[in-house]
Design a protein around this motif. Structure first.
Motif, short mmCIF file in Angstrom:
data_model
loop_
_atom_site.label_atom_id
_atom_site.label_comp_id
_atom_site.label_asym_id
_atom_site.label_seq_id
_atom_site.Cartn_x
_atom_site.Cartn_y
_atom_site.Cartn_z
N THR A 162 -24.25 36.90 5.00
CA THR A 162 -22.87 37.24 4.28
C THR A 162 -23.00 35.69 4.34
OG1 THR A 162 -22.62 39.35 5.98
CG2 THR A 162 -20.97 37.36 5.09
N ALA A 163 -21.68 35.10 3.41
CA ALA A 163 -21.06 33.62 2.94
C ALA A 163 -20.03 34.25 4.10
CB ALA A 163 -21.42 33.97 1.78
N VAL A 164 -19.46 32.60 5.00
CA VAL A 164 -18.61 33.20 5.86
C VAL A 164 -17.69 32.03 5.95
CG1 VAL A 164 -17.78 32.77 8.01
CG2 VAL A 164 -19.42 34.60 7.53
N ARG A 165 -16.46 31.42 5.40
CA ARG A 165 -15.45 30.93 5.67
C ARG A 165 -14.89 30.64 6.32
NH1 ARG A 165 -13.12 35.02 2.47
NH2 ARG A 165 -10.72 35.30 2.97
N VAL A 166 -14.43 29.39 6.96
CA VAL A 166 -13.75 29.40 8.58
C VAL A 166 -12.53 28.98 7.69
CG1 VAL A 166 -12.86 28.08 10.26
CG2 VAL A 166 -15.74 27.76 9.85
N THR A 172 -22.11 29.37 5.79
CA THR A 172 -21.19 28.55 5.48
C THR A 172 -20.36 28.13 4.51
OG1 THR A 172 -21.96 26.54 6.45
CG2 THR A 172 -21.22 28.30 8.23
N SER A 173 -19.12 28.76 4.07
CA SER A 173 -19.22 28.15 2.50
C SER A 173 -17.53 28.06 2.74
CB SER A 173 -19.87 29.01 1.60
OG SER A 173 -19.21 28.78 0.65
N GLY A 174 -17.31 27.03 2.05
CA GLY A 174 -15.32 27.58 1.65
C GLY A 174 -14.60 28.65 0.82
N TYR A 175 -16.07 29.04 0.30
CA TYR A 175 -15.15 30.08 -0.46
C TYR A 175 -16.53 31.69 -0.66
CZ TYR A 175 -14.77 26.42 -3.21
OH TYR A 175 -13.77 24.79 -3.39
N GLY A 176 -16.78 31.42 0.88
CA GLY A 176 -17.78 33.54 1.02
C GLY A 176 -16.59 33.67 1.28
N ALA A 177 -17.08 35.39 1.34
CA ALA A 177 -16.31 36.31 0.71
C ALA A 177 -15.99 36.95 1.72
CB ALA A 177 -17.39 37.50 0.76
N ALA A 178 -16.62 36.73 2.98
CA ALA A 178 -15.77 37.16 4.74
C ALA A 178 -15.06 35.42 5.45
CB ALA A 178 -17.03 37.62 5.06
N ASP A 179 -14.15 36.99 6.10
CA ASP A 179 -13.86 35.57 6.46
C ASP A 179 -13.56 35.30 8.36
OD1 ASP A 179 -11.50 34.22 8.48
OD2 ASP A 179 -9.81 34.25 6.80
N LEU A 180 -14.31 34.08 9.31
CA LEU A 180 -14.91 34.36 9.72
C LEU A 180 -13.27 35.17 11.68
CD1 LEU A 180 -16.75 32.98 12.68
CD2 LEU A 180 -14.84 30.93 12.30
#
Length: 273
Positions: free
Chosen positions: A241-245, A199-207
């Motif tokens: 994967t880095a994911v942003r909410v 989880t990251s606010g700057y993740g490349a993938a959107d939840l």
């Protein structure tokens, strides 16, 4: 299992005080080093004690005279020791104790033992320091049907009294793992076939996109970082994967507990479709 050395309290038996050796030993469990040394921790309040008894984790049970009346159903058939109010104040971590405290065996298991059960949903708390947040993550993971919660890196002790209390009994429902090497933990999770989502606010993938494309149906380990610092960069980059909410309103971000709930429930829904 409660040891046979503990007896059923009978009217007229002396009350345990702060100086009673068994109370003195239990009070030491407020400190992490003593918990680790003894292999035991304290569970306070009727909800935590009820779940501890159901899990067979209780080694000793302390109750005040008033608590003995309030928690009669909880104590039915269980050996217990009655303590003075001052002794309960020493045993409890809350300002106003609820009159019952249990000494329990530590519950954590090795990471490889948890992964051998082929979990489908795992929450990984990476270097989370706040015991209230940690307990809430445990409770949320349990509610979402997760199989295990891993405390990775230099994380708070899940047996911290505030963490135990915040988990509302969920600590006794799922596998708890303490894994000091966060990088090795990530490698083990991936090696067990779990997709690792950081989880990251700057993740490349959107939840929302992961929900829509069905990829959350795979066995998944969600990595959550501390509220103050988030996930370490190297761990975020090493995950699959880095994911942003997504934030649809004007809030700057979600706190740790809210983000964990959103992510874990998204996976839970995908697993049950």
């Amino acid at each position: 299992m409660i040891p046979v050395t503990q007896h059923h309290f009978r009217p007229g038996d002396p009350l345990f005080t702060q100086r009673t050796p068994r109370v003195v030993s239990a009070v030491k469990l407020h400190r992490r080093r003593d918990r680790d040394k003894a292999g035991r921790f304290l569970a306070e309040g009727p909800q935590a004690v009820r779940e501890a008894l159901a899990a067979g984790a209780v080694r000793e049970l302390f109750v005040t005279e008033s608590g003995r009346t309030r928690h009669r159903e909880l104590l039915h058939g269980e050996p217990f020791s009655v303590v003075t109010d001052d002794a309960m104040d020493a045993l409890a971590d809350t300002v106003v104790p609820q009159g019952v405290v249990a000494v329990c065996d530590l519950l954590d298991i090795p990471l490889d033992a948890a992964l051998a059960k082929r979990p489908r949903l795992v929450a990984v708390a990476v270097e989370i320091r706040d015991p209230g947040n940690a307990g809430t993550v445990l409770r949320t993971a349990d509610a979402a049907g997760a199989d295990a919660v891993v405390f990775a890196g230099d994380a708070v002790d899940p047996y911290n009294p505030k963490c135990v209390r915040s988990s509302a009994g969920s600590l006794f429902h799922l596998d708890v793992v303490r894994a000091p090497d966060a990088a090795a933990t990530l490698a083990a999770l991936r090696g067990a076939g779990l997709r690792t989502l950081a989880t990251s606010g700057y993740g490349a993938a959107d939840l929302d996109d992961l929900i829509d494309d069905g990829s959350l149906a795979a066995p998944t380990a969600w990595l959550f970082g501390s509220e103050a610092h988030g996930l370490p960069d190297e761990l975020r980059d090493a995950a699959d994967t880095a994911v942003r909410v997504p934030i649809h309103g004007r809030a700057e971000s979600l706190n740790l507990a809210a983000a964990a709930a959103v992510c874990l429930y998204a996976s839970a829904r995908a697993h049950r479709r």
